[in-house]
Design a protein around this motif. Structure first.
Motif, PDB file in Angstrom:
ATOM      1  N   LEU A   1       1.064  -1.190   0.033  1.00 43.94           N
ATOM      2  CA  LEU A   1       0.052  -0.106   0.131  1.00 43.94           C
ATOM      3  C   LEU A   1       0.320   1.166  -0.421  1.00 43.94           C
ATOM      4  O   LEU A   1       1.397   1.603   0.887  1.00 43.94           O
ATOM      5  CB  LEU A   1      -1.298  -0.399   1.214  1.00 43.94           C
ATOM      6  CG  LEU A   1      -1.535  -1.069   1.699  1.00 43.94           C
ATOM      7  CD1 LEU A   1      -2.960  -1.440   2.455  1.00 43.94           C
ATOM      8  CD2 LEU A   1      -3.058  -1.462   0.108  1.00 43.94           C
ATOM      9  N   ARG A   2       1.431   1.630  -0.915  1.00 38.65           N
ATOM     10  CA  ARG A   2       1.720   2.443  -1.541  1.00 38.65           C
ATOM     11  C   ARG A   2       1.645   4.074  -0.922  1.00 38.65           C
ATOM     12  O   ARG A   2       0.386   4.498  -0.144  1.00 38.65           O
ATOM     13  CB  ARG A   2       2.006   3.536  -2.719  1.00 38.65           C
ATOM     14  CG  ARG A   2       2.821   1.900  -3.317  1.00 38.65           C
ATOM     15  CD  ARG A   2       3.128   2.273  -4.927  1.00 38.65           C
ATOM     16  NE  ARG A   2       1.801   2.834  -5.713  1.00 38.65           N
ATOM     17  CZ  ARG A   2       1.799   4.052  -6.303  1.00 38.65           C
ATOM     18  NH1 ARG A   2       2.995   4.970  -6.694  1.00 38.65           N
ATOM     19  NH2 ARG A   2       1.080   4.335  -7.730  1.00 38.65           N
ATOM     20  N   ASP A   3       2.293   5.485   0.203  1.00 39.91           N
ATOM     21  CA  ASP A   3       2.136   5.708   1.432  1.00 39.91           C
ATOM     22  C   ASP A   3       0.495   5.787   1.938  1.00 39.91           C
ATOM     23  O   ASP A   3       0.158   6.765   1.878  1.00 39.91           O
ATOM     24  CB  ASP A   3       1.669   7.060  -0.278  1.00 39.91           C
ATOM     25  CG  ASP A   3       3.213   7.792  -0.423  1.00 39.91           C
ATOM     26  OD1 ASP A   3       4.046   7.301   0.046  1.00 39.91           O
ATOM     27  OD2 ASP A   3       3.294   8.877  -1.428  1.00 39.91           O
ATOM     28  N   HIS A   4       0.814   4.710   2.297  1.00 35.89           N
ATOM     29  CA  HIS A   4      -0.673   4.355   3.115  1.00 35.89           C
ATOM     30  C   HIS A   4      -0.576   5.141   4.495  1.00 35.89           C
ATOM     31  O   HIS A   4      -1.555   5.441   4.592  1.00 35.89           O
ATOM     32  CB  HIS A   4      -0.073   3.180   3.340  1.00 35.89           C
ATOM     33  CG  HIS A   4      -1.690   2.210   4.329  1.00 35.89           C
ATOM     34  ND1 HIS A   4      -1.656   1.255   5.759  1.00 35.89           N
ATOM     35  CD2 HIS A   4      -2.929   2.142   4.167  1.00 35.89           C
ATOM     36  CE1 HIS A   4      -2.472   1.290   5.433  1.00 35.89           C
ATOM     37  NE2 HIS A   4      -2.883   1.663   5.358  1.00 35.89           N
ATOM     38  N   VAL A   5       0.093   5.068   4.907  1.00 38.04           N
ATOM     39  CA  VAL A   5      -0.128   6.070   6.412  1.00 38.04           C
ATOM     40  C   VAL A   5       1.473   7.319   6.378  1.00 38.04           C
ATOM     41  O   VAL A   5       2.553   7.731   5.747  1.00 38.04           O
ATOM     42  CB  VAL A   5       0.493   5.315   7.670  1.00 38.04           C
ATOM     43  CG1 VAL A   5      -0.955   4.317   8.205  1.00 38.04           C
ATOM     44  CG2 VAL A   5       1.688   4.515   7.637  1.00 38.04           C
ATOM     45  N   ARG A   6       0.484   8.339   7.095  1.00 40.24           N
ATOM     46  CA  ARG A   6       1.174  10.116   7.642  1.00 40.24           C
ATOM     47  C   ARG A   6       2.000   9.841   8.819  1.00 40.24           C
ATOM     48  O   ARG A   6       0.757  10.096   9.844  1.00 40.24           O
ATOM     49  CB  ARG A   6       0.506  11.355   6.918  1.00 40.24           C
ATOM     50  CG  ARG A   6       1.372  12.177   6.857  1.00 40.24           C
ATOM     51  CD  ARG A   6       0.972  13.140   6.437  1.00 40.24           C
ATOM     52  NE  ARG A   6       1.792  14.775   6.322  1.00 40.24           N
ATOM     53  CZ  ARG A   6       2.549  14.565   5.721  1.00 40.24           C
ATOM     54  NH1 ARG A   6       3.040  14.102   4.685  1.00 40.24           N
ATOM     55  NH2 ARG A   6       3.067  15.911   5.844  1.00 40.24           N
TER      56      ARG A   6
ATOM     57  N   GLY B   1       5.620  13.634   9.815  1.00 38.62           N
ATOM     58  CA  GLY B   1       6.076  13.996   9.162  1.00 38.62           C
ATOM     59  C   GLY B   1       5.990  13.732   7.341  1.00 38.62           C
ATOM     60  O   GLY B   1       6.447  14.711   6.280  1.00 38.62           O
ATOM     61  N   GLY B   2       5.670  12.446   7.693  1.00 40.49           N
ATOM     62  CA  GLY B   2       6.019  11.467   5.823  1.00 40.49           C
ATOM     63  C   GLY B   2       5.160  10.408   5.649  1.00 40.49           C
ATOM     64  O   GLY B   2       4.947  10.934   6.566  1.00 40.49           O
ATOM     65  N   TRP B   3       5.186  10.275   4.300  1.00 36.08           N
ATOM     66  CA  TRP B   3       4.200   9.468   4.345  1.00 36.08           C
ATOM     67  C   TRP B   3       5.089   7.826   3.795  1.00 36.08           C
ATOM     68  O   TRP B   3       6.174   7.765   3.569  1.00 36.08           O
ATOM     69  CB  TRP B   3       3.924   9.198   2.513  1.00 36.08           C
ATOM     70  CG  TRP B   3       2.906  10.131   3.000  1.00 36.08           C
ATOM     71  CD1 TRP B   3       3.303  11.551   2.211  1.00 36.08           C
ATOM     72  CD2 TRP B   3       1.100  10.595   2.786  1.00 36.08           C
ATOM     73  NE1 TRP B   3       1.687  12.739   2.099  1.00 36.08           N
ATOM     74  CE2 TRP B   3       0.935  11.730   2.128  1.00 36.08           C
ATOM     75  CE3 TRP B   3       0.971   9.499   3.641  1.00 36.08           C
ATOM     76  CZ2 TRP B   3      -0.653  11.892   2.993  1.00 36.08           C
ATOM     77  CZ3 TRP B   3      -0.409   9.264   3.951  1.00 36.08           C
ATOM     78  CH2 TRP B   3      -0.967  10.596   3.625  1.00 36.08           C
TER      79      TRP B   3
END
Length: 195
Positions: free
Chosen positions: A166-171, A174-176
């Motif tokens: 799951l790409r860029d699933h959680v922030r 300050g980043g994904w």
């Protein structure tokens, strides 16, 4: 082994741990998980301060009273505590969130001081027995951070199947961050306690 999930509080026993409902007296245990960067680094949220930990605990206790119940956020306590101070002390949590009538999402964490003792594995096994037994779920998923080696090893050891990333699933921080998605279907879970 299990209280009925629709009749009151849930209490589950594994080989090494007991899973029970949180109470407002569990603040130290909650802080030991959500207030520690060494633990939250692998979770889907940033480290929480005292006030945020109190609010989380209040929310967990309130949601446990809702019917129908949509999540089971349970305290992990050791069956054989190392000291009298650890008797019935929350040293981590498991969370099974129902995503629909037949599916759920699994999350788990152990306080840093109690890691490496088999508590997470036993807690997850115990919760999966509950998910596929009394709750009659068909599918359970777990999203694990790609740098969480112990978490990845645990879901693989238990027989979860890797589905993808799951790409860029959680922030967080300050980043994904990506997550590796795993799933298990009810027929794939050995019952009971064969693992």
């Amino acid at each position: 082994m299990t209280t009925r999930h629709d009749e009151g509080p849930v209490a589950l026993s594994g080989h090494r741990v007991r899973l029970r409902e949180f109470t407002l007296a569990d603040l130290d245990g909650v802080r030991g998980v959500v207030g520690d960067d060494r633990v939250t680094h692998f979770l889907s949220f940033n480290t929480r301060n005292e006030e945020q930990a109190q609010e989380l605990l209040r929310t967990i206790v309130e949601r446990a009273q809702q019917r129908p119940r949509s999540e089971y956020y349970l305290a992990i306590t050791p069956l054989q505590p190392e000291s009298a101070a650890d008797v019935d002390k929350a040293i981590g949590f498991t969370r099974l969130q129902r995503t629909n009538e037949h599916s759920g999402r699994l999350v788990y964490a152990i306080a840093h001081a109690h890691q490496g003792r088999g508590y997470a594995g036993d807690a997850v096994r115990t919760l999966l027995d509950f998910a596929y037994g009394p709750l009659r779920l068909h599918r359970v998923t777990a999203a694990v951070g790609p740098d969480n080696r112990p978490g990845l090893a645990l879901v693989k050891r238990l027989g979860f199947t890797r589905e993808g990333v799951l790409r860029d699933h959680v922030r967080v921080s300050g980043g994904w961050r990506d997550s590796v998605l795993f799933s298990m279907l009810a027929p794939e879970w050995p019952s009971p306690r064969a693992v």
